[in-house]
Design a protein around this motif. Structure first.
Motif, mmCIF file in Angstrom:
data_model
loop_
_atom_site.group_PDB
_atom_site.id
_atom_site.type_symbol
_atom_site.label_atom_id
_atom_site.label_comp_id
_atom_site.label_asym_id
_atom_site.label_seq_id
_atom_site.Cartn_x
_atom_site.Cartn_y
_atom_site.Cartn_z
ATOM 1 N N ARG A 1 0.806 -1.234 0.000
ATOM 2 C CA ARG A 1 0.000 0.000 0.000
ATOM 3 C C ARG A 1 0.834 1.277 0.000
ATOM 4 N N ASP A 2 2.166 1.139 0.016
ATOM 5 C CA ASP A 2 3.007 2.338 0.130
ATOM 6 C C ASP A 2 2.778 3.308 -1.029
ATOM 7 N N LEU A 3 2.458 2.749 -2.209
ATOM 8 C CA LEU A 3 2.350 3.594 -3.404
ATOM 9 C C LEU A 3 0.924 4.048 -3.668
ATOM 10 N N SER A 4 0.073 3.941 -2.628
ATOM 11 C CA SER A 4 -1.290 4.452 -2.752
ATOM 12 C C SER A 4 -1.262 5.960 -2.489
ATOM 13 N N THR A 5 -2.316 6.622 -2.944
ATOM 14 C CA THR A 5 -2.390 8.078 -2.760
ATOM 15 C C THR A 5 -2.295 8.445 -1.277
ATOM 16 N N GLU A 6 -2.973 7.661 -0.421
ATOM 17 C CA GLU A 6 -3.004 7.991 1.008
ATOM 18 C C GLU A 6 -1.611 7.948 1.639
ATOM 19 N N ILE A 7 -0.824 6.950 1.294
ATOM 20 C CA ILE A 7 0.489 6.800 1.938
ATOM 21 C C ILE A 7 1.545 7.615 1.177
ATOM 22 N N GLY A 8 1.355 7.788 -0.113
ATOM 23 C CA GLY A 8 2.193 8.716 -0.880
ATOM 24 C C GLY A 8 3.633 8.262 -1.087
ATOM 25 N N GLY A 9 3.897 6.977 -0.983
ATOM 26 C CA GLY A 9 5.244 6.481 -1.280
ATOM 27 C C GLY A 9 6.292 6.874 -0.245
#
Lengths: 63, 518
Positions: free
Chosen positions: B227-235
């Motif tokens: 999930r790191d590359l999801s919008t919420e976590i933003g990488g």
């Protein structure tokens, strides 16, 4: 801090040899031992026997 | 018939230990059903679903162990309980014989001030709490646990950034740090390639291919979690990982392996990649017609095989051509396999233990094969039922719907084996594709499960007068505990066709189906 920088170990991501604290599945501790990685294992059990209400209180007390 | 339900208060074993014990007890003669689980909320529901419920189960606490066994008679039940206790005592003795054990993370940290990484695999409900403690104690984290909320993940990653620490995960299955395999990873040599990966088996296949094709090793393989590359976590973890590899003088080039990041995050990741000043290649596991692209100025490829070949080229190395079949060779072999099939055997079934293995195969086949059905989401693919399907179907058997109350198929491939036998009986199936993932943490000898299954599957097809082709890719190295050549040899003896790369599974399956009727 400066000394630490000077003593950076080559090839080590964090500049010092990898040393692991394993919390949870024993399997992962065992595989690290197989690879001769320095490792200590935490015998994790659900805090407060898993009682979420007591856990919340404990967290508040400890801050 | 004899049945018992027992609750043992405050007796804790980790889920993998209990699942192994459960497996052993279920296999005993006269045992009809067994459920041996810790009393988490989900497990209490699971116990009820398999027919073990009473007031004690309903009131059990997460720190209690639940035992439910149904057997043909009292003697079988008594024996099952005896075997269970023997197995649990063995585990307890093994655990107590460890000299380096501590009751808490804080105590372990005090005893080992030089520690720099916490590997955390506690149940999801407690994972964020343990990860927070580890970060505050100055430890980087490999967080294997899943079921951590997005809010907790974001808060943990923000805290890690403030403390200048790396948090891999949650739901991070694979990493290779300073040459050490964490979670499920292969024994690969040290070398010049740095890896940032949001997909566990994607990293495994890539590192295995570098080794297999050219003896190329890696500096670090940093996992991010899905999930790191999801919008919420933003990488957040991806950015930190690129910085770490930028500062590492041994890392000459970097591969980034992932499903396509959310559009808003692509720029964040590509900026971080460009800022390293090193050659970077993106490998995005999604369908592509032409096989090449770019994202934010970074070249993109769409298969792990192509990524390995391109990274080797960056280092001036040639891959072993004997292992990489040309399209002509694939077409020839596919034609040969097709000539042994009946015209109605026009469909492929894929049963995968590795999620990225399933993704890579589907990314190749979806644009080329017509309708493909799967339990994973991919543009162009259609949904499939858990245990049945028509047409070309591909199951990622590590997904939640297959692993509730069971260990992951990379550790126990039993459910994959059942699936292979089920699909072998279908008259319209000509090809079954399968991955076997070796390395630390996975099944100690998977061919002992897969080889007899392939033999039986081919026998089933043959009893109906059909030939069945089972294509197998073994993701592993010679230095893995299971040893690649030993596993491949056993599978060949069982009648499987071995593909050296996971992508070859897709290419050969396609060539076989296209070769029908030619």
């Amino acid at each position: 801090m400066k000394n630490e920088q000077e003593e950076k170990v080559k090839g080590a991501l964090w500049g010092r040899p990898l040393s692991v604290v394993n919390v949870g599945l024993e399997l992962f501790g065992t595989t690290l031992e197989q690879q001769n990685v320095p490792m200590v294992h935490v015998d994790w059990v659900p805090p407060a026997s898993g009682r979420r209400d007591i856990l919340g209180l404990l967290d508040e007390l400890v801050g | 018939m004899s049945k018992t339900i027992i609750i043992r208060a405050n007796e804790y074993y980790d889920s993998m230990v209990l699942m192994q014990v459960n497996h052993a007890v279920s296999a005993l003669p006269g045992v009809l059903r067994a459920g041996i689980l810790m009393a988490s909320e989900m497990n209490r529901k699971l116990m009820a679903a398999i027919g073990f419920t009473d007031a004690a189960v309903i009131n059990a606490q997460p720190g209690d162990m639940m035992i439910g066994i149904e057997a043909e008679d009292a003697a079988a039940l008594e024996n099952a309980l005896k075997v269970m206790d023997e197995r649990l005592s063995e585990r307890k003795r093994a655990k107590e014989s460890r000299s380096k054990r501590f009751g808490s993370l804080a105590a372990a940290r005090r005893a080992r001030p030089e520690a720099n990484l916490a590997v955390i695999s506690v149940p999801g409900a407690y994972a964020a709490r343990e990860a927070r403690k580890a970060l505050e104690a100055g430890l980087n984290c490999f967080l294997f646990s899943d079921n951590v909320s997005r809010e907790d993940e974001l808060a943990l990653k923000q805290r890690a950034r403030e403390l200048d620490l790396l948090l891999m995960g949650p739901d991070c299955g694979t990493a290779v740090i300073d040459g050490a395999a964490l979670g499920f990873a292969n024994a690969v040599p040290r070398g010049e390639v740095g890896i940032v990966a949001a997909s566990g088996t994607g990293m495994q296949e890539f590192t295995v291919l570098l080794d297999k094709l050219a003896g190329q090793g890696i500096t670090q393989g940093i996992g991010l979690g899905g999930r790191d590359l999801s919008t919420e976590i933003g990488g957040l973890s991806a950015v930190k990982s690129f910085r770490l590899l930028a500062d590492d003088p041994d890392t000459k080039c970097i591969a980034f392996i992932s499903k396509p990041p959310d559009p808003e995050v692509v720029k964040v990741v590509s900026d971080a990649a460009l800022a390293t000043g090193k050659p970077v290649l993106f490998c995005l596991l999604e369908p592509s017609h032409n096989g090449h692209g770019q994202a934010g100025g970074i070249p993109v490829v769409y298969s792990l095989e192509e990524a390995a070949v391109r990274v080797l080229a960056l280092l001036g190395k040639e891959p072993d051509k004997k292992l990489l079949w040309s399209q002509d060779e694939i077409d020839r072999l596919g034609g040969l396999l097709a000539s042994q099939l009946r015209p109605e055997q026009r469909f492929v079934r894929g049963l995968f233990a590795g999620g990225s293995m399933c993704l890579e195969v589907m990314a190749h086949l979806v644009p080329r094969m017509g309708a493909c059905y799967s339990n994973i989401t991919m543009p162009g693919a259609l949904p499939v039922a858990q245990f049945s399907g028509n047409g070309n179907c591909f199951w990622d058997m590590g997904e939640d719907e297959f692993t509730q109350g069971r260990v992951h198929p990379m550790i126990d491939p039993g459910l994959v084996a059942e699936g292979i036998l089920r699909e072998a009986a279908r008259p319209d199936v000509g090809v079954i594709v399968v991955d076997m993932v070796l390395g630390y943490g996975t099944h100690p000898n998977p061919s002992e499960v897969y080889a007899p299954t392939v033999e039986k599957a081919r026998d089933i097809a043959s009893s109906y007068g059909r030939t069945l082709h089972v294509l197998v890719h073994v993701c592993g190295t010679e230095n893995d505990p299971q040893k690649l050549s030993r596993q491949e040899q056993r599978m060949r003896e069982a009648g499987a066709t071995i593909c050296a790369t996971n992508l070859q599974l897709a290419k050969l399956a396609l060539a076989t189906i296209e070769g029908l009727g030619k």
